[in-house]
Motif scaffolding. Structure first.
Motif, mmCIF file in Angstrom:
data_model
loop_
_atom_site.group_PDB
_atom_site.id
_atom_site.type_symbol
_atom_site.label_atom_id
_atom_site.label_comp_id
_atom_site.label_asym_id
_atom_site.label_seq_id
_atom_site.Cartn_x
_atom_site.Cartn_y
_atom_site.Cartn_z
ATOM 1 N N VAL A 169 0.837 -1.202 0.000
ATOM 2 C CA VAL A 169 0.000 0.000 0.000
ATOM 3 C C VAL A 169 0.870 1.249 0.000
ATOM 4 C CG1 VAL A 169 -1.645 1.335 1.378
ATOM 5 C CG2 VAL A 169 -1.995 -1.120 1.057
ATOM 6 N N VAL A 170 1.918 1.246 0.814
ATOM 7 C CA VAL A 170 2.793 2.416 0.897
ATOM 8 C C VAL A 170 3.558 2.632 -0.400
ATOM 9 C CG1 VAL A 170 4.835 3.352 2.046
ATOM 10 C CG2 VAL A 170 2.997 2.345 3.400
ATOM 11 N N SER A 297 24.654 -1.611 8.516
ATOM 12 C CA SER A 297 24.705 -1.237 7.103
ATOM 13 C C SER A 297 23.432 -0.522 6.667
ATOM 14 C CB SER A 297 24.907 -2.481 6.238
ATOM 15 O OG SER A 297 23.757 -3.318 6.286
ATOM 16 N N GLY A 298 23.562 0.221 5.571
ATOM 17 C CA GLY A 298 22.388 0.874 5.001
ATOM 18 C C GLY A 298 21.386 -0.123 4.456
ATOM 19 N N SER A 299 21.881 -1.224 3.890
ATOM 20 C CA SER A 299 20.977 -2.251 3.369
ATOM 21 C C SER A 299 20.126 -2.855 4.480
ATOM 22 C CB SER A 299 21.784 -3.353 2.670
ATOM 23 O OG SER A 299 22.426 -2.870 1.519
ATOM 24 N N THR A 304 14.994 -3.325 7.370
ATOM 25 C CA THR A 304 14.217 -3.021 8.576
ATOM 26 C C THR A 304 12.985 -2.189 8.241
ATOM 27 O OG1 THR A 304 16.239 -3.087 9.918
ATOM 28 C CG2 THR A 304 14.320 -1.977 10.871
ATOM 29 N N SER A 305 13.136 -1.246 7.313
ATOM 30 C CA SER A 305 11.991 -0.424 6.924
ATOM 31 C C SER A 305 10.926 -1.260 6.220
ATOM 32 C CB SER A 305 12.447 0.726 6.022
ATOM 33 O OG SER A 305 12.879 0.251 4.758
ATOM 34 N N TRP A 306 11.351 -2.236 5.412
ATOM 35 C CA TRP A 306 10.368 -3.122 4.779
ATOM 36 C C TRP A 306 9.611 -3.940 5.824
ATOM 37 C CZ3 TRP A 306 14.340 -5.434 0.780
ATOM 38 C CH2 TRP A 306 14.642 -4.462 -0.177
ATOM 39 N N LEU A 307 10.375 -4.531 6.744
ATOM 40 C CA LEU A 307 9.749 -5.392 7.743
ATOM 41 C C LEU A 307 8.946 -4.590 8.764
ATOM 42 C CD1 LEU A 307 12.609 -7.978 8.380
ATOM 43 C CD2 LEU A 307 10.683 -8.113 6.787
ATOM 44 N N PRO A 359 18.303 0.100 -3.018
ATOM 45 C CA PRO A 359 17.338 1.186 -2.820
ATOM 46 C C PRO A 359 16.073 0.692 -2.139
ATOM 47 C CG PRO A 359 17.292 0.433 -5.100
ATOM 48 C CD PRO A 359 18.384 -0.341 -4.416
ATOM 49 N N ALA A 360 15.364 1.598 -1.517
ATOM 50 C CA ALA A 360 14.159 1.224 -0.780
ATOM 51 C C ALA A 360 13.070 0.680 -1.691
ATOM 52 C CB ALA A 360 13.634 2.441 -0.006
#
Length: 560
Positions: A169-170, A297-299, A304-307, A359-360
């Protein structure tokens, strides 16, 4: 009349069998299944339409307010605006950062609203165009699931997983090239798995795949999975022609991009011009974001943002792909879904590489395949639990257990599993989607745009450094595109802009300091100096997400 064909080509193939009635019988080649004709199946049409309405309501509600506007969204929309205006392939010098076909398509999606109300062509309002893309993707995913022989309930589950996951959705609300590229790749898979198995379907699959890659070049990673699907669902007698035709169509259309650069004398690097090779070299040399499982790490931050939004679809999809790949030898469903499962495996392997940039929005291209294999894994488990007593798991005769009791017990187990899964998923998705449907993350951006519109007396003579999320707002308010409303990167990186700023930061009147500007100013001397020699005149929001409008100035001695 129902035409039936073998679901997969491993077994010796016989001619298609035609029988009357809704049921089918084994043909000479062994197990067969009925072909699902989506356009003539009323239950499929009704179920797909009902689910699509739910998905569109959830994805469309509060779409202009959440998530927060991103600079990438603004960049793609600004480039689409330049195409609409006839100003070339971008609002600044096009430097082959991505193939231009992606924002050319966005330009067509936003053409009608921009004609009706050109002043409203801003990132937030034009997100509604992405609802069209999301709707097409959801329908194509349902069609693909049915063409890969998933039962109706599993196809509906895949559609819901893809459309209602908070992560989907996001990300699907945002104006990203990845969303448009996924639409074309799903079309390619649908054509590759066509039950008619005409040669032109495979040619068209190659064309759709090339369009997907020219929309976002990272879709190259999915092409091996498409090839597997095309191979397994083509007829043995015409397989070589079909696969060769699909590959040829994909390659020939894909070569149009380097041909365009060659005809413009911009294929190879050289003085005084951009180049395709230079753009690729830059993209490949970007600093890596580290190993995805390294907490520093940035990855790992991206993971973490996905989960944070959803653990069910990413982790459940990976588990579903592993289940299908491990049971290829025994499971008809696994063999039918080999292509999507391979796509998940490839995308996961690339994300897991020790170095490279993650990338995100990378997960967007995996979302439909994660949903498909998760639904396929659920279908495999349901098939194993509900298998008829006459199959492999028939009870021993000396147990003297009636078949109906065994069948009832299996239905009960399946119902309990479904209830447990629902109880686990529903509260997590409710919290994630409630945020998407209620939170206003873009109020600071709207307030900053309104302040610049009301407080700047002569926008045509005013120079403002701004991120691309607000660039079109300023253009509609009368700031000169490119040299008045200046995308902050270009003040340091584009010679066409830097030559208009001979005094550097001293030639700039305002800086709109957003999180993106503050983060990237470290590597941009002009932007950094403008921030250091400015004072805030208006601040909207608070914390790291605040938007500051800073007035640039100097006094005697060069001190602010």
């Amino acid at each position: 009349m129902t035409t039936i064909v073998p679901p997969v080509p491993e077994a010796p193939e016989a001619a298609a069998v035609t029988v009357s009635g809704p049921r089918t019988a084994p043909a000479a080649s062994g197990f067969v299944r009925p072909v699902v004709r989506f356009r003539s199946s009323r239950p499929d049409l009704l179920l797909c339409a009902a689910l699509l309405c739910v998905i569109m309501v959830v994805q469309g509600w509060n779409i202009t307010h959440f998530p927060a506007l991103s600079d990438d969204e603004g960049t793609y929309l600004a480039q689409a605006w330049a195409v609409q205006q006839g100003d070339g392939l971008g609002h600044y010098t096009y430097w082959y950062d991505h193939p231009p076909l992606g924002w050319i398509q966005i330009a067509f999606l936003t053409w009608i609203p921009s004609l009706i109300a050109p002043e409203s062509m801003t990132v937030a309002t034009m997100r509604f165009a992405m609802l069209v893309v999301s709707a097409v993707c959801a329908v194509l995913l349902y069609v693909l699931a049915r063409r890969l022989f998933l039962p109706r309930w599993a196809a509906g589950l895949a559609m819901l997983l893809f459309g209602l996951s908070p992560l989907a959705v996001v990300l699907q609300r945002e104006i990203f090239l990845d969303n448009v590229a996924v639409m074309w790749m799903l079309l390619a898979f649908c054509l590759a798995a066509s039950p008619s198995r005409h040669l032109w379907h495979h040619f068209a699959a190659g064309l759709a795949a090339a369009t997907s890659v020219l929309t976002k070049e990272t879709m190259l990673l999915v092409l091996p999975a498409l090839l597997v699907t095309m191979w397994r669902h083509s007829h043995r007698d015409t397989r070589k022609f079909a696969v060769t035709g699909g590959i040829t169509a994909c390659v020939l259309i894909g070569l149009s991009y380097p041909l365009y650069a060659l005809l413009n004398s911009e294929l190879f690097p050289g003085p005084g011009h951009v180049s395709l090779i230079g753009g690729i070299t830059y993209q490949m040399s970007r600093p890596g974001s580290g190993f995805i499982l390294d907490e520093g790490s940035g990855s790992h931050g991206v993971l973490t943002s996905w989960l944070y939004y959803d653990t069910v679809l990413p982790l459940g999809g990976l588990a579903g792909a592993a289940l299908l790949l491990l049971t290829l030898r025994w499971s008809v469903t696994a063999r039918a879904l080999a292509g999507p499962a391979l796509a998940v495996a490839i995308l996961a392997a690339v994300a897991m590489r020790p170095s490279g940039y993650l990338p995100a929005m990378y997960v967007i291209q995996a979302l439909p395949f994660l949903a498909l294999v998760l639904a396929g894994g659920a279908a495999s488990v349901a098939h194993a639990v509900l298998r008829r007593p006459g199959g492999r798991f028939k009870p021993r005769s000396d147990w003297n257990v009636p078949d109906r009791l065994v069948r009832g017990a299996r239905i009960g187990v399946a119902a309990l599993l479904a209830l447990a899964a629902t109880a686990y998923i529903a509260p997590r998705w409710y919290d994630g989607n409630r945020t998407a449907l209620t939170v206003d993350a873009n109020a600071p951006y709207r307030a900053a745009a309104a302040w610049l519109q009301d407080e700047v007396d002569d926008p045509a003579r005013t120079r403002v450094l701004v991120d691309d999320a607000l660039w079109l707002d300023l253009v509609h308010d009368g700031f000169t595109p490119g040299t008045g409303a200046i995308w902050f990167y270009k003040a340091d990186l584009d010679p066409a802009v830097t030559k208009t700023l001979p005094g550097g930061w001293r030639d700039i009147d305002y800086v709109v300091s957003s999180p993106t500007v503050r983060r990237d100013a470290v590597d941009l001397p002009t932007v950094k100096s403008a921030l250091e020699h400015s004072t805030p005149v208006a601040v909207f929001g608070e914390g790291e997400d605040r938007i500051e409008i800073r007035r640039v100035g100097q006094i005697a001695g060069g001190q602010l």
